[in-house]
Scaffold this active site. Structure first.
Site, short mmCIF file in Angstrom:
data_model
loop_
_atom_site.label_atom_id
_atom_site.label_comp_id
_atom_site.label_asym_id
_atom_site.label_seq_id
_atom_site.Cartn_x
_atom_site.Cartn_y
_atom_site.Cartn_z
N HIS A 1 0.85 -1.21 0.00
CA HIS A 1 0.00 0.00 0.00
C HIS A 1 0.88 1.25 0.00
CE1 HIS A 1 -3.11 -2.61 2.31
NE2 HIS A 1 -3.63 -2.38 1.11
N LYS B 1 -17.30 -5.80 8.20
CA LYS B 1 -16.11 -6.57 7.82
C LYS B 1 -15.32 -7.08 9.02
CE LYS B 1 -14.26 -5.91 3.23
NZ LYS B 1 -13.11 -5.39 2.47
N ARG C 1 -2.01 -5.84 -8.34
CA ARG C 1 -0.84 -6.67 -8.08
C ARG C 1 -0.68 -7.72 -9.17
NH1 ARG C 1 -3.09 -7.88 -2.26
NH2 ARG C 1 -4.86 -7.99 -3.67
N SER D 1 -3.06 -7.73 2.95
CA SER D 1 -3.32 -7.61 4.39
C SER D 1 -3.80 -8.95 4.93
CB SER D 1 -4.39 -6.55 4.65
OG SER D 1 -4.00 -5.31 4.15
O1 PNS Z 1 -8.92 -2.68 0.49
P1 PNS Z 1 -10.21 -3.19 -0.12
O2 PNS Z 1 -11.00 -3.93 0.92
O3 PNS Z 1 -9.97 -3.99 -1.37
O4 PNS Z 1 -11.06 -1.89 -0.55
C1 PNS Z 1 -12.34 -2.02 -1.11
C2 PNS Z 1 -13.03 -0.64 -1.23
C3 PNS Z 1 -13.04 0.08 0.09
C4 PNS Z 1 -12.30 0.20 -2.26
C5 PNS Z 1 -14.49 -0.91 -1.72
O5 PNS Z 1 -15.07 -1.89 -0.91
C6 PNS Z 1 -15.37 0.34 -1.70
O6 PNS Z 1 -15.16 1.27 -2.45
N1 PNS Z 1 -16.39 0.37 -0.82
C7 PNS Z 1 -17.27 1.48 -0.66
C8 PNS Z 1 -18.69 1.15 -1.10
C9 PNS Z 1 -18.89 1.38 -2.58
O7 PNS Z 1 -18.70 2.44 -3.11
N2 PNS Z 1 -19.31 0.29 -3.28
C10 PNS Z 1 -19.51 0.30 -4.70
C11 PNS Z 1 -18.19 0.12 -5.41
S1 PNS Z 1 -18.41 -0.74 -6.87
#
Ligand code: PNS
Length: 175
Positions: A16, A40, A89, A127
């Site tokens: 990150h 989560k 990645r 993570s």
């Molecule tokens: O580190 P992660 O868990 O891969 O991050 C995922 C994240 C936070 C980017 C994604 O879950 C997110 O944007 N959540 C917010 C809700 C949202 O906007 N959902 C629609 C996206 S298609």
């Protein structure tokens, strides 16, 4: 140009941080946005993740740390950001990231998702794996900031060590 770098960061890894550093050279400002998602069941609280990320990015002047809930595009719009940064990645990341990027574009066509590749040193790092390795007693040295390594050790490493010793039983190993 302002970019948002969203994620769970539970915990932040050197992968990150690599993306944040690369992004900070490309954009005027990057807001690292931690998803506030109690469903989560994160290992680290939002406050702790914020603190850790703040410390880890303290040396990069155009980076700040924030949190959000609800739709990412709504948050980005509120911030005045036109770019969402995501790290890619391996090919296996692509499908999920592609779906998310196109859904976000559908929700707000003004916001672009930009994918960045971390250093290949971190191409296998996540993570989830970091937590698993510590839980099973392995070392994650060099894969996460020292502060995170220590916190992981305190949070899950001690428990793992005592379980390997036969946790809860006699300290002398006798049944
Ligand atoms: O580190 P992660 O868990 O891969 O991050 C995922 C994240 C936070 C980017 C994604 O879950 C997110 O944007 N959540 C917010 C809700 C949202 O906007 N959902 C629609 C996206 S298609």
């Amino acid at each position: 140009m302002l970019a948002v770098y969203p994620g769970s960061f539970d915990p932040v890894t050197n992968g990150h941080l690599d993306i944040i550093r690369r992004g900070s050279r490309l954009f005027d400002r990057i807001v690292v946005a931690i998803l506030r998602n109690p469903e989560k069941k994160p290992l680290f609280s939002l406050e702790e993740r914020k603190r850790v990320l703040g410390l880890a990015t303290a040396g990069i002047p155009n980076v700040s740390v924030d949190s959000f809930d609800g739709l990412l595009v709504d948050y980005a719009r509120r911030k005045g950001a036109r770019v969402i940064v995501r790290g890619l990645r391996a090919l296996s990341d692509f499908e999920y990231e592609y779906q998310m990027a196109l859904m976000n574009r559908r929700l707000d066509a003004e916001i672009e998702t930009v994918f960045m590749m971390p250093s290949e040193t971190y191409s296998y790092l996540s993570s989830r794996l970091v937590k698993e390795v510590v839980r099973l007693g392995g070392s994650v040295s060099g894969l996460v900031p020292l502060d995170v390594e220590r916190r992981l050790g305190r949070r899950i490493g001690d428990g793992a060590r005592s379980r390997r010793r036969g946790g809860g039983g006699r300290k002398d190993g006798k049944p």
